[in-house]
Design an enzyme around this catalytic site. Structure first.
Site, PDB file in Angstrom:
ATOM      1  CB  THR A  13     -36.673 -34.518  40.575  1.00 45.90           C
ATOM      2  OG1 THR A  13     -37.580 -33.820  40.436  1.00 45.90           O
ATOM      3  CG2 THR A  13     -35.621 -34.678  39.457  1.00 45.90           C
ATOM      4  CB  VAL A  14     -33.844 -37.511  43.736  1.00 46.09           C
ATOM      5  CG1 VAL A  14     -32.328 -38.508  43.788  1.00 46.09           C
ATOM      6  CG2 VAL A  14     -33.049 -36.210  43.557  1.00 46.09           C
ATOM      7  CE  LYS A 105     -29.009 -29.253  47.640  1.00 48.59           C
ATOM      8  NZ  LYS A 105     -29.274 -30.071  46.420  1.00 48.59           N
ATOM      9  CD  GLU A 129     -19.828 -39.010  45.435  1.00 46.40           C
ATOM     10  OE1 GLU A 129     -19.051 -39.759  45.966  1.00 46.40           O
ATOM     11  OE2 GLU A 129     -19.824 -37.796  45.271  1.00 46.40           O
ATOM     12  CB  VAL A 132     -21.411 -32.285  46.613  1.00 43.70           C
ATOM     13  CG1 VAL A 132     -20.670 -31.263  45.851  1.00 43.70           C
ATOM     14  CG2 VAL A 132     -21.531 -31.891  48.201  1.00 43.70           C
ATOM     15  CB  ILE A 136     -19.810 -34.994  39.447  1.00 36.48           C
ATOM     16  CG1 ILE A 136     -20.292 -34.217  38.365  1.00 36.48           C
ATOM     17  CG2 ILE A 136     -18.357 -35.043  39.592  1.00 36.48           C
ATOM     18  CD1 ILE A 136     -19.923 -32.794  38.366  1.00 36.48           C
ATOM     19  CD  GLU A 190     -32.506 -28.067  45.940  1.00 38.07           C
ATOM     20  OE1 GLU A 190     -32.867 -28.767  46.787  1.00 38.07           O
ATOM     21  OE2 GLU A 190     -31.797 -28.626  44.836  1.00 38.07           O
ATOM     22  CE  LYS A 205     -25.720 -28.914  45.534  1.00 35.10           C
ATOM     23  NZ  LYS A 205     -26.216 -28.192  44.086  1.00 35.10           N
ATOM     24  N   GLY A 302     -30.812 -33.249  38.228  1.00 39.41           N
ATOM     25  CA  GLY A 302     -31.711 -33.863  37.305  1.00 39.41           C
ATOM     26  C   GLY A 302     -31.979 -35.442  37.790  1.00 39.41           C
TER      27      GLY A 302
HETATM   28  P1  NAP Z   1     -38.714 -33.106  44.977  1.00 38.70           P
HETATM   29  O1  NAP Z   1     -38.984 -33.540  43.616  1.00 38.70           O
HETATM   30  O2  NAP Z   1     -39.404 -31.923  45.389  1.00 38.70           O
HETATM   31  O3  NAP Z   1     -39.519 -34.484  45.849  1.00 38.70           O
HETATM   32  C1  NAP Z   1     -39.638 -34.375  46.914  1.00 38.70           C
HETATM   33  C2  NAP Z   1     -40.374 -35.882  47.491  1.00 38.70           C
HETATM   34  O4  NAP Z   1     -40.190 -35.897  48.935  1.00 38.70           O
HETATM   35  C3  NAP Z   1     -41.709 -35.777  46.840  1.00 38.70           C
HETATM   36  O5  NAP Z   1     -41.925 -36.900  46.606  1.00 38.70           O
HETATM   37  C4  NAP Z   1     -42.676 -35.348  48.261  1.00 38.70           C
HETATM   38  O6  NAP Z   1     -43.873 -35.873  48.373  1.00 38.70           O
HETATM   39  C5  NAP Z   1     -41.722 -36.110  49.373  1.00 38.70           C
HETATM   40  N1  NAP Z   1     -41.884 -35.319  50.584  1.00 38.70           N
HETATM   41  C6  NAP Z   1     -41.262 -33.862  50.922  1.00 38.70           C
HETATM   42  N2  NAP Z   1     -41.494 -33.538  52.020  1.00 38.70           N
HETATM   43  C7  NAP Z   1     -42.343 -34.688  52.797  1.00 38.70           C
HETATM   44  C8  NAP Z   1     -42.730 -34.767  53.910  1.00 38.70           C
HETATM   45  N3  NAP Z   1     -42.554 -33.873  54.770  1.00 38.70           N
HETATM   46  N4  NAP Z   1     -43.342 -36.035  54.251  1.00 38.70           N
HETATM   47  C9  NAP Z   1     -43.366 -37.012  53.331  1.00 38.70           C
HETATM   48  N5  NAP Z   1     -42.967 -36.535  51.987  1.00 38.70           N
HETATM   49  C10 NAP Z   1     -42.360 -35.775  51.732  1.00 38.70           C
HETATM   50  O7  NAP Z   1     -37.336 -33.023  45.624  1.00 38.70           O
HETATM   51  P2  NAP Z   1     -35.844 -33.918  44.706  1.00 38.70           P
HETATM   52  O8  NAP Z   1     -35.825 -32.626  43.544  1.00 38.70           O
HETATM   53  O9  NAP Z   1     -36.129 -35.031  44.089  1.00 38.70           O
HETATM   54  O10 NAP Z   1     -34.840 -33.657  45.676  1.00 38.70           O
HETATM   55  C11 NAP Z   1     -34.886 -34.343  46.904  1.00 38.70           C
HETATM   56  C12 NAP Z   1     -33.547 -34.211  47.631  1.00 38.70           C
HETATM   57  O11 NAP Z   1     -32.426 -34.457  46.633  1.00 38.70           O
HETATM   58  C13 NAP Z   1     -33.222 -32.829  48.285  1.00 38.70           C
HETATM   59  O12 NAP Z   1     -32.696 -32.973  49.443  1.00 38.70           O
HETATM   60  C14 NAP Z   1     -32.516 -32.144  47.067  1.00 38.70           C
HETATM   61  O13 NAP Z   1     -31.971 -31.064  47.637  1.00 38.70           O
HETATM   62  C15 NAP Z   1     -31.537 -33.364  46.699  1.00 38.70           C
HETATM   63  N6  NAP Z   1     -30.859 -33.389  45.320  1.00 38.70           N
HETATM   64  C16 NAP Z   1     -31.735 -33.095  44.354  1.00 38.70           C
HETATM   65  C17 NAP Z   1     -31.169 -32.901  43.092  1.00 38.70           C
HETATM   66  C18 NAP Z   1     -32.027 -32.645  41.637  1.00 38.70           C
HETATM   67  O14 NAP Z   1     -31.510 -32.328  40.683  1.00 38.70           O
HETATM   68  N7  NAP Z   1     -33.294 -32.431  41.965  1.00 38.70           N
HETATM   69  C19 NAP Z   1     -29.765 -33.086  42.687  1.00 38.70           C
HETATM   70  C20 NAP Z   1     -29.188 -33.551  43.891  1.00 38.70           C
HETATM   71  C21 NAP Z   1     -29.591 -33.375  45.180  1.00 38.70           C
HETATM   72  P3  NAP Z   1     -44.977 -35.751  47.180  1.00 38.70           P
HETATM   73  O15 NAP Z   1     -44.483 -36.520  45.857  1.00 38.70           O
HETATM   74  O16 NAP Z   1     -46.320 -36.394  47.746  1.00 38.70           O
HETATM   75  O17 NAP Z   1     -45.090 -34.113  47.155  1.00 38.70           O
HETATM   76  N1  HSE Z   2     -30.949 -27.546  42.689  1.00 38.59           N
HETATM   77  C1  HSE Z   2     -29.777 -28.262  42.729  1.00 38.59           C
HETATM   78  C2  HSE Z   2     -29.072 -27.603  41.277  1.00 38.59           C
HETATM   79  C3  HSE Z   2     -29.862 -29.733  42.462  1.00 38.59           C
HETATM   80  O1  HSE Z   2     -29.664 -26.760  40.800  1.00 38.59           O
HETATM   81  O2  HSE Z   2     -27.710 -28.179  41.328  1.00 38.59           O
HETATM   82  C4  HSE Z   2     -28.531 -30.515  42.584  1.00 38.59           C
HETATM   83  O3  HSE Z   2     -28.126 -30.288  44.043  1.00 38.59           O
END
Ligand code: NAP
Ligand code: HSE
Length: 428
Positions: A13-14, A105, A129, A132, A136, A190, A205, A302
């Site tokens: 996603t990110v 986080k 940044e 959390v 924002i 998550e 967070k 998101g």
């Molecule tokens: P996600 O959609 O599950 O994406 C994770 C990505 O990392 C995927 O591309 C996955 O590969 C890759 N990956 C995971 N484990 C791996 C490993 N061991 N070796 C190599 N590649 C690996 O996660 P996300 O939602 O983007 O979140 C990423 C981070 O941002 C997390 O720490 C999350 O807490 C943080 N975050 C997320 C959001 C949100 O809104 N989603 C907001 C703030 C912070 P594949 O694509 O091949 O599976």
């Molecule tokens: N899973 C987290 C949330 C993503 O719903 O707020 C942002 O850190």
């Protein structure tokens, strides 16, 4: 033209949002930092997976060493999530002199100190940044804009998934399990959503915010955590009846040097700024001794909102590179933690008890509050209708967490009490 090469760990996603923003805003970014940014290599788990952004196959790898040991890559963006592998890749990247931007986080709340120490030694930047409240800006304001003040309280809706679920439960009366699937599909949750609904994501967070806001050496183990899984439709309705909304709040409080940290479902009065935060939006309320009340509001999760924070950190690293000041901003001395006991944590409470419909039960309930030194604000006995028991709602004046826990233990031993159905902290 000079170019900064970036290695991206994760294209979920990110990560996808990061690639999109760097592509779409390339001209603006170049104007700000004076050179081009190129995502040179991207680490993924499954190389066969279809991607929603176009990236040439030769840029994608499953081998982290292709990023960590590529001398041309100067900045590593970690958006893969998880703790151990992310920690290993980041520490090894720092050893190679690479700057770090992360949205993780879980990692920063558990190994943040170790990572920042290593970055200091290596004169590298570590910015987080996006870890959390997604889109924002809150970490930079806490560290920089409030540096002249003394912060006493940080209270926030800092999990988008649970706020999305609670909003739907409040507005549409739907069941929690059904809304969770929708939040997952929208990319808020998550990989393992139990961290969202169990309160752990918000706990990570609030631990980060408290460390920065109070300059204290606190971590995830100092947070008392309760999620939203026990909130019933009825609790949401009763809260509304009293003029409150149930929100999952991360709460960090400091009086003198004593600190308390919690994540818990809380009844927030409708007139409070936090009560009107809807859907996946987040908000962080900060109370500073000099500034008074402030609030930061925006999309907390998101793809694109989170990616804007990540890329803003990237710009900050690039600017530091230009000035030659990388690694000089993160150093800070943290005070030893000094956590409050339950006797020192005060709040108003809502308690819902199911009791036998017998003479004198109301008096017994009131007596228990009195014996624990708790002053009652209001009592409402619901009409029994076709139920086999009677429901009594009690709201209290300010009391300690120790007192409220004692009264609940007492209720659980009373013959006339079938069960303590719900207990909520209240914020006016
Ligand atoms: P996600 O959609 O599950 O994406 C994770 C990505 O990392 C995927 O591309 C996955 O590969 C890759 N990956 C995971 N484990 C791996 C490993 N061991 N070796 C190599 N590649 C690996 O996660 P996300 O939602 O983007 O979140 C990423 C981070 O941002 C997390 O720490 C999350 O807490 C943080 N975050 C997320 C959001 C949100 O809104 N989603 C907001 C703030 C912070 P594949 O694509 O091949 O599976
Ligand atoms: N899973 C987290 C949330 C993503 O719903 O707020 C942002 O850190």
């Amino acid at each position: 033209m000079e170019k900064i090469k970036v290695g991206l760990l994760g294209l979920g996603t990110v990560g996808t949002g990061v690639v999109r923003i760097i592509e779409r805003h390339q001209d603006d970014l170049q104007r700000q930092i004076g050179c081009q940014i190129e995502v040179a290599k991207i680490l993924v788990k499954n190389i066969e997976k279809d991607r929603t952004v176009e990236v040439s196959k030769d840029r994608i790898t499953t081998d982290p060493d292709e990023i960590i040991y590529d001398d041309e890559i100067q900045i590593v963006i970690e958006v893969m999530g998880g703790i151990e592998e992310a920690r290993d890749y980041i520490l090894r990247s720092l050893d190679q002199g690479k700057h770090i931007v992360t949205a993780n986080k879980n990692l920063m709340a558990t190994h943040g100190r170790e990572i920042i120490k290593k970055a200091d030694e290596k004169k590298c930047d570590v910015f987080y940044e996006a870890s959390v409240a997604g889109g924002i800006p809150i970490i930079r304001p806490l560290v920089e804009s409030f540096s002249s003040d003394r912060i006493h309280k940080i209270m926030g809706i800092i999990n988008g998934t649970t706020n999305f679920i609670l909003t739907k439960m409040s507005e549409e009366g739907v069941l929690f399990e059904d809304v969770l699937k929708e939040a997952q599909a929208l990319g808020y949750a998550e990989a393992d959503p139990t961290a969202d609904v169990g309160g752990l994501d918000a706990a990570y967070k609030i631990a980060i915010l408290a460390t920065l806001g109070f300059h204290a050496d606190v971590d995830i183990n100092d947070v008392s955590v309760e999620g939203i899984t026990k909130i019933s439709k009825q609790d949401v309705q009763y809260a509304k009846q009293l003029g409150y909304e149930i929100k999952l709040l991360g709460i960090a409080e400091r009086d003198d040097e004593r600190i308390s940290l919690s994540v818990q479902p809380t009844m927030v009065k409708k007139s409070h700024m936090l009560a009107s935060v809807q859907g996946a939006y987040n908000a962080v309320y900060v109370y500073g001794e000099a500034v008074g009340e402030t609030m930061f509001y925006g999309p907390g999760a998101g793809e694109m909102p989170t990616a804007t924070s990540v890329v803003a950190d990237l710009v900050a690293v690039a600017k530091d590179m230009k000035l030659g000041v990388n690694g000089l901003r993160e150093s800070r001395k943290l005070s030893e933690k000094n956590m409050k006991s339950e006797n020192e944590i005060f709040s108003k409470y809502f308690v819902l008890v199911h009791v036998e419909d017998e003479v004198g039960v109301m008096a017994q309930i009131a007596q228990q509050f009195a014996s624990c030194g708790i002053s009652i604000d209001a009592v409402i006995q619901q009409p029994k209708n076709d139920k086999t028991f009677t429901e009594i709602m009690i709201t209290t004046y300010l009391t300690s967490k120790a007192n409220i826990n004692q009264v609940i233990r007492n209720f659980n031993m009373m013959k006339a009490v079938r069960k303590v159905a719900s207990v909520y902290r209240m914020e006016d």
